[in-house]
Design a protein around this motif. Structure first.
Motif, mmCIF file in Angstrom:
data_model
loop_
_atom_site.group_PDB
_atom_site.id
_atom_site.type_symbol
_atom_site.label_atom_id
_atom_site.label_comp_id
_atom_site.label_asym_id
_atom_site.label_seq_id
_atom_site.Cartn_x
_atom_site.Cartn_y
_atom_site.Cartn_z
ATOM 1 N N LYS A 65 1.305 2.699 -6.435
ATOM 2 C CA LYS A 65 0.123 3.470 -6.801
ATOM 3 C C LYS A 65 -0.974 2.467 -7.132
ATOM 4 O O LYS A 65 -0.940 1.801 -8.156
ATOM 5 C CB LYS A 65 0.412 4.353 -8.008
ATOM 6 C CG LYS A 65 1.350 5.486 -7.683
ATOM 7 C CD LYS A 65 1.441 6.441 -8.840
ATOM 8 C CE LYS A 65 2.325 7.599 -8.428
ATOM 9 N NZ LYS A 65 2.142 8.751 -9.245
ATOM 10 N N ASN B 239 -5.166 1.448 -7.396
ATOM 11 C CA ASN B 239 -6.487 2.029 -7.604
ATOM 12 C C ASN B 239 -7.317 1.814 -6.335
ATOM 13 O O ASN B 239 -6.888 1.147 -5.386
ATOM 14 C CB ASN B 239 -7.164 1.464 -8.862
ATOM 15 C CG ASN B 239 -7.461 -0.019 -8.759
ATOM 16 O OD1 ASN B 239 -7.806 -0.542 -7.702
ATOM 17 N ND2 ASN B 239 -7.331 -0.723 -9.879
ATOM 18 N N GLN B 240 -8.500 2.377 -6.333
ATOM 19 C CA GLN B 240 -9.349 2.333 -5.138
ATOM 20 C C GLN B 240 -9.690 0.894 -4.734
ATOM 21 O O GLN B 240 -9.671 0.546 -3.549
ATOM 22 C CB GLN B 240 -10.629 3.139 -5.400
ATOM 23 C CG GLN B 240 -11.501 3.310 -4.183
ATOM 24 C CD GLN B 240 -12.710 4.207 -4.480
ATOM 25 O OE1 GLN B 240 -12.945 4.623 -5.608
ATOM 26 N NE2 GLN B 240 -13.475 4.483 -3.447
ATOM 27 N N GLU B 241 -9.995 0.058 -5.707
ATOM 28 C CA GLU B 241 -10.359 -1.326 -5.419
ATOM 29 C C GLU B 241 -9.170 -2.095 -4.825
ATOM 30 O O GLU B 241 -9.324 -2.832 -3.836
ATOM 31 C CB GLU B 241 -10.837 -2.022 -6.697
ATOM 32 C CG GLU B 241 -11.265 -3.448 -6.493
ATOM 33 C CD GLU B 241 -11.733 -4.118 -7.775
ATOM 34 O OE1 GLU B 241 -11.986 -5.334 -7.710
ATOM 35 O OE2 GLU B 241 -11.841 -3.463 -8.824
ATOM 36 N N GLN B 242 -7.990 -1.924 -5.397
ATOM 37 C CA GLN B 242 -6.798 -2.594 -4.883
ATOM 38 C C GLN B 242 -6.486 -2.152 -3.447
ATOM 39 O O GLN B 242 -6.184 -2.974 -2.585
ATOM 40 C CB GLN B 242 -5.598 -2.313 -5.788
ATOM 41 C CG GLN B 242 -5.712 -2.957 -7.148
ATOM 42 C CD GLN B 242 -4.648 -2.457 -8.115
ATOM 43 O OE1 GLN B 242 -4.205 -1.306 -8.054
ATOM 44 N NE2 GLN B 242 -4.236 -3.333 -9.018
ATOM 45 N N THR B 243 -6.595 -0.851 -3.216
ATOM 46 C CA THR B 243 -6.344 -0.319 -1.875
ATOM 47 C C THR B 243 -7.335 -0.908 -0.875
ATOM 48 O O THR B 243 -6.962 -1.302 0.229
ATOM 49 C CB THR B 243 -6.436 1.221 -1.880
ATOM 50 O OG1 THR B 243 -5.492 1.733 -2.822
ATOM 51 C CG2 THR B 243 -6.167 1.796 -0.509
ATOM 52 N N LYS B 244 -8.593 -1.004 -1.265
ATOM 53 C CA LYS B 244 -9.626 -1.571 -0.388
ATOM 54 C C LYS B 244 -9.327 -3.037 -0.076
ATOM 55 O O LYS B 244 -9.428 -3.470 1.082
ATOM 56 C CB LYS B 244 -11.003 -1.440 -1.055
ATOM 57 C CG LYS B 244 -12.131 -2.171 -0.353
ATOM 58 C CD LYS B 244 -12.841 -1.290 0.623
ATOM 59 C CE LYS B 244 -14.114 -1.928 1.136
ATOM 60 N NZ LYS B 244 -13.982 -2.538 2.423
ATOM 61 N N THR C 173 -6.300 -3.131 2.271
ATOM 62 C CA THR C 173 -6.669 -2.573 3.573
ATOM 63 C C THR C 173 -7.523 -3.569 4.357
ATOM 64 O O THR C 173 -7.318 -3.763 5.563
ATOM 65 C CB THR C 173 -7.420 -1.234 3.401
ATOM 66 O OG1 THR C 173 -6.583 -0.326 2.683
ATOM 67 C CG2 THR C 173 -7.801 -0.630 4.732
ATOM 68 N N ILE D 205 0.837 -1.208 0.000
ATOM 69 C CA ILE D 205 0.000 0.000 0.000
ATOM 70 C C ILE D 205 0.870 1.255 0.000
ATOM 71 O O ILE D 205 0.603 2.213 -0.726
ATOM 72 C CB ILE D 205 -0.959 0.006 1.213
ATOM 73 C CG1 ILE D 205 -2.055 -1.025 0.991
ATOM 74 C CG2 ILE D 205 -1.568 1.387 1.432
ATOM 75 C CD1 ILE D 205 -3.046 -1.127 2.122
#
Length: 190
Positions: A123, A125-130, A133, A119
């Protein structure tokens, strides 16, 4: 045996596997060996992941499909629907090994740190970060930061819960199998 293994793996890649092939007697005979081989392959792959240098950690490292988990889930589902003594034996013998591996993953501090590094250093995307996380939170909820001796106790508890859950399901299936209902007055239930 190798032909059957290759066919089982191919079926798992299909959108809808050929369940008749996977659950036929000849294939069931080799499923314990196939499960053991998949377990060893996934252990090896997991350990190779743990050796990756921090600067080489990318999201793709965590984006994998487990043939082992899928096949074991299908086997458990098939057993719950068909009450087969062979599948019962296979599950009872393999599940502790599977749980030990799962515990090793769930309490791997290196893997947990790799998720956090990914993380931080990529860089995403939003889905990968979610996804990452949520994985990190999952580790934290499962007490990844506990002392090692307490984690070992949790692993034992997890394995015991899994074993008790399987035994409870088996007892439930046995009870359903024994249950029968007879009535001389069918119209009482219409």
């Amino acid at each position: 045996m190798q032909e059957i293994k290759e066919r089982v793996l191919q079926e798992l890649k299909n959108d809808i596997p050929d369940f008749a092939f996977i659950y036929q007697e000849d294939t069931l005979k080799y499923l314990p060996i196939i499960l053991e081989e998949l377990l060893e392959e996934e252990k090896w792959e997991f350990n190779k992941k743990l050796e990756v240098n921090n600067e080489d950690i990318t999201f793709e490292l965590f984006d994998d499909d487990s043939m082992l988990s899928y096949l074991f889930w299908l086997l458990q589902h098939f057993h719950s629907v068909n009450w087969n003594d062979d599948t019962r034996r296979i599950i009872a013998e393999f599940e502790p090994k599977y749980m030990n591996f799962w515990n090793d993953i769930q309490y791997s501090k290196r893997y947990y740190e790799m998720l956090k590094i990914c993380i931080k250093n990529n860089k995403l995307n939003q889905e990968q970060t979610k996804i990452l996380t949520d994985c990190i939170k999952s580790y934290e909820v499962k007490w990844i930061n506990l002392w090692e001796d307490l984690q070992e106790e949790l692993k034992i508890i997890n394995t015991s819960i899994s074993d008790l859950s399987r035994k409870f399901s088996e007892n439930e299936l046995d009870s359903e199998k024994l249950f029968s209902f007879h009535s001389e007055k069918l119209w009482d239930f219409v």
